[in-house]
Motif scaffolding. Structure first.
Motif, PDB file in Angstrom:
ATOM      1  N   LYS A  99       0.824  -1.209   0.000  1.00 22.00           N
ATOM      2  CA  LYS A  99       0.000   0.000   0.000  1.00 22.00           C
ATOM      3  C   LYS A  99       0.861   1.263   0.000  1.00 22.00           C
ATOM      4  O   LYS A  99       0.513   2.260  -0.639  1.00 22.00           O
ATOM      5  CB  LYS A  99      -0.931  -0.009   1.217  1.00 22.00           C
ATOM      6  CG  LYS A  99      -1.915   1.119   1.232  1.00 22.00           C
ATOM      7  CD  LYS A  99      -2.858   0.993   2.418  1.00 22.00           C
ATOM      8  CE  LYS A  99      -3.844   2.142   2.415  1.00 22.00           C
ATOM      9  NZ  LYS A  99      -4.768   2.047   3.547  1.00 22.00           N
ATOM     10  N   SER A 100       2.000   1.214   0.684  1.00 20.55           N
ATOM     11  CA  SER A 100       2.873   2.389   0.743  1.00 20.55           C
ATOM     12  C   SER A 100       3.623   2.607  -0.562  1.00 20.55           C
ATOM     13  O   SER A 100       4.239   3.645  -0.755  1.00 20.55           O
ATOM     14  CB  SER A 100       3.878   2.247   1.889  1.00 20.55           C
ATOM     15  OG  SER A 100       4.910   1.346   1.540  1.00 20.55           O
ATOM     16  N   GLY A 101       3.576   1.622  -1.469  1.00 21.04           N
ATOM     17  CA  GLY A 101       4.260   1.758  -2.745  1.00 21.04           C
ATOM     18  C   GLY A 101       5.760   1.613  -2.627  1.00 21.04           C
ATOM     19  O   GLY A 101       6.516   2.248  -3.357  1.00 21.04           O
ATOM     20  N   LEU A 102       6.204   0.744  -1.724  1.00 17.11           N
ATOM     21  CA  LEU A 102       7.628   0.562  -1.488  1.00 17.11           C
ATOM     22  C   LEU A 102       8.398   0.295  -2.776  1.00 17.11           C
ATOM     23  O   LEU A 102       9.489   0.811  -2.963  1.00 17.11           O
ATOM     24  CB  LEU A 102       7.851  -0.597  -0.506  1.00 17.11           C
ATOM     25  CG  LEU A 102       9.301  -0.918  -0.161  1.00 17.11           C
ATOM     26  CD1 LEU A 102       9.937   0.255   0.569  1.00 17.11           C
ATOM     27  CD2 LEU A 102       9.367  -2.170   0.691  1.00 17.11           C
ATOM     28  N   HIS A 103       7.830  -0.463  -3.691  1.00 13.94           N
ATOM     29  CA  HIS A 103       8.538  -0.819  -4.927  1.00 13.94           C
ATOM     30  C   HIS A 103       8.252   0.142  -6.070  1.00 13.94           C
ATOM     31  O   HIS A 103       8.883   0.070  -7.120  1.00 13.94           O
ATOM     32  CB  HIS A 103       8.170  -2.246  -5.341  1.00 13.94           C
ATOM     33  CG  HIS A 103       8.976  -2.756  -6.489  1.00 13.94           C
ATOM     34  ND1 HIS A 103       8.419  -3.019  -7.719  1.00 13.94           N
ATOM     35  CD2 HIS A 103      10.293  -3.017  -6.612  1.00 13.94           C
ATOM     36  CE1 HIS A 103       9.362  -3.433  -8.539  1.00 13.94           C
ATOM     37  NE2 HIS A 103      10.503  -3.452  -7.901  1.00 13.94           N
ATOM     38  N   GLU A 104       7.327   1.043  -5.892  1.00 20.94           N
ATOM     39  CA  GLU A 104       6.955   1.959  -6.971  1.00 20.94           C
ATOM     40  C   GLU A 104       7.823   3.218  -6.931  1.00 20.94           C
ATOM     41  O   GLU A 104       7.997   3.814  -5.881  1.00 20.94           O
ATOM     42  CB  GLU A 104       5.484   2.360  -6.843  1.00 20.94           C
ATOM     43  CG  GLU A 104       4.531   1.189  -6.822  1.00 20.94           C
ATOM     44  CD  GLU A 104       4.645   0.291  -8.026  1.00 20.94           C
ATOM     45  OE1 GLU A 104       4.797   0.816  -9.140  1.00 20.94           O
ATOM     46  OE2 GLU A 104       4.610  -0.930  -7.861  1.00 20.94           O
ATOM     47  N   PRO A 105       8.375   3.615  -8.060  1.00 25.03           N
ATOM     48  CA  PRO A 105       9.200   4.823  -8.085  1.00 25.03           C
ATOM     49  C   PRO A 105       8.400   6.056  -7.648  1.00 25.03           C
ATOM     50  O   PRO A 105       7.269   6.241  -8.068  1.00 25.03           O
ATOM     51  CB  PRO A 105       9.612   4.962  -9.547  1.00 25.03           C
ATOM     52  CG  PRO A 105       9.220   3.701 -10.223  1.00 25.03           C
ATOM     53  CD  PRO A 105       8.217   3.016  -9.354  1.00 25.03           C
ATOM     54  N   GLY A 106       9.013   6.845  -6.782  1.00 21.85           N
ATOM     55  CA  GLY A 106       8.370   8.081  -6.351  1.00 21.85           C
ATOM     56  C   GLY A 106       7.355   7.900  -5.246  1.00 21.85           C
ATOM     57  O   GLY A 106       6.771   8.862  -4.784  1.00 21.85           O
ATOM     58  N   LEU A 107       7.136   6.665  -4.799  1.00 20.94           N
ATOM     59  CA  LEU A 107       6.197   6.419  -3.712  1.00 20.94           C
ATOM     60  C   LEU A 107       6.944   5.818  -2.534  1.00 20.94           C
ATOM     61  O   LEU A 107       8.106   5.498  -2.615  1.00 20.94           O
ATOM     62  CB  LEU A 107       5.090   5.457  -4.153  1.00 20.94           C
ATOM     63  CG  LEU A 107       4.186   5.933  -5.273  1.00 20.94           C
ATOM     64  CD1 LEU A 107       3.211   4.835  -5.642  1.00 20.94           C
ATOM     65  CD2 LEU A 107       3.441   7.182  -4.886  1.00 20.94           C
ATOM     66  N   GLY A 108       6.230   5.619  -1.445  1.00 21.68           N
ATOM     67  CA  GLY A 108       6.810   4.925  -0.307  1.00 21.68           C
ATOM     68  C   GLY A 108       7.718   5.812   0.523  1.00 21.68           C
ATOM     69  O   GLY A 108       7.788   7.019   0.360  1.00 21.68           O
ATOM     70  N   ARG A 109       8.448   5.172   1.400  1.00 20.90           N
ATOM     71  CA  ARG A 109       9.230   5.911   2.389  1.00 20.90           C
ATOM     72  C   ARG A 109      10.357   6.719   1.777  1.00 20.90           C
ATOM     73  O   ARG A 109      10.734   7.748   2.291  1.00 20.90           O
ATOM     74  CB  ARG A 109       9.744   4.972   3.467  1.00 20.90           C
ATOM     75  CG  ARG A 109      10.828   4.043   2.990  1.00 20.90           C
ATOM     76  CD  ARG A 109      11.471   3.345   4.179  1.00 20.90           C
ATOM     77  NE  ARG A 109      12.535   2.516   3.671  1.00 20.90           N
ATOM     78  CZ  ARG A 109      12.544   1.212   3.726  1.00 20.90           C
ATOM     79  NH1 ARG A 109      11.539   0.580   4.285  1.00 20.90           N
ATOM     80  NH2 ARG A 109      13.547   0.529   3.250  1.00 20.90           N
ATOM     81  N   CYS A 110      10.927   6.245   0.659  1.00 14.80           N
ATOM     82  CA  CYS A 110      12.033   6.994   0.054  1.00 14.80           C
ATOM     83  C   CYS A 110      11.560   8.360  -0.415  1.00 14.80           C
ATOM     84  O   CYS A 110      12.249   9.350  -0.238  1.00 14.80           O
ATOM     85  CB  CYS A 110      12.634   6.215  -1.115  1.00 14.80           C
ATOM     86  SG  CYS A 110      13.403   4.684  -0.575  1.00 14.80           S
TER      87      CYS A 110
END
Length: 133
Positions: A99-110
């Motif tokens: 849900k956080s988009g950890l693997h999606e570019p531009g999403l998630g904690r990064c």
């Protein structure tokens, strides 16, 4: 799956298979129509599946159901499978990471870290970041 390919629309092949299996093996759990559909989707998603030789074989069934429901690309499924095994994620943690988009570019904690003041983020030993301000 072969029988379903030649069946007519409305033959309810998976429903009939679930009923037959439940009748034949009443003590077994997990033979519902819904699970049979997931098993079919699993077989179609991983056609060259070899038991015990790939990381995907090491995840519990409920993790696979989450991956099948929430992740569309095989590359992302492989990523989340590896991370779940590497970090020992529960189903809930796996769902949250997807849900956080950890693997999606531009999403998630990064992405969050790029836009937040560094003083507000604390790195913990497991490599995750927690906000403390």
């Amino acid at each position: 799956m072969e029988r379903q390919k030649v069946a007519q629309w409305g033959d309810k092949v998976t429903a009939q298979l679930a009923a037959d299996l439940q009748r034949e093996f009443p003590e077994m759990k997990g033979l519902s129509h819904r699970n049979i559909k997931y098993m079919k989707q699993f077989a179609a998603t991983y056609p060259d599946f070899l038991i015990g030789q790939r990381p995907v074989a090491q995840l519990p069934w409920a993790h696979h159901v989450i991956l099948l429901d929430k992740v569309n690309s095989s590359e992302s499924r492989a990523f989340y499978t590896a991370k779940a095994l590497e970090n020992g994620w529960s189903r809930d943690v796996l769902s949250l990471q997807i849900k956080s988009g950890l693997h999606e570019p531009g999403l998630g904690r990064c992405n969050a870290l790029r836009h937040a003041p560094t003083a507000c983020w604390l790195s913990v030993p497991c490599g995750r970041f927690r906000r403390f301000c």
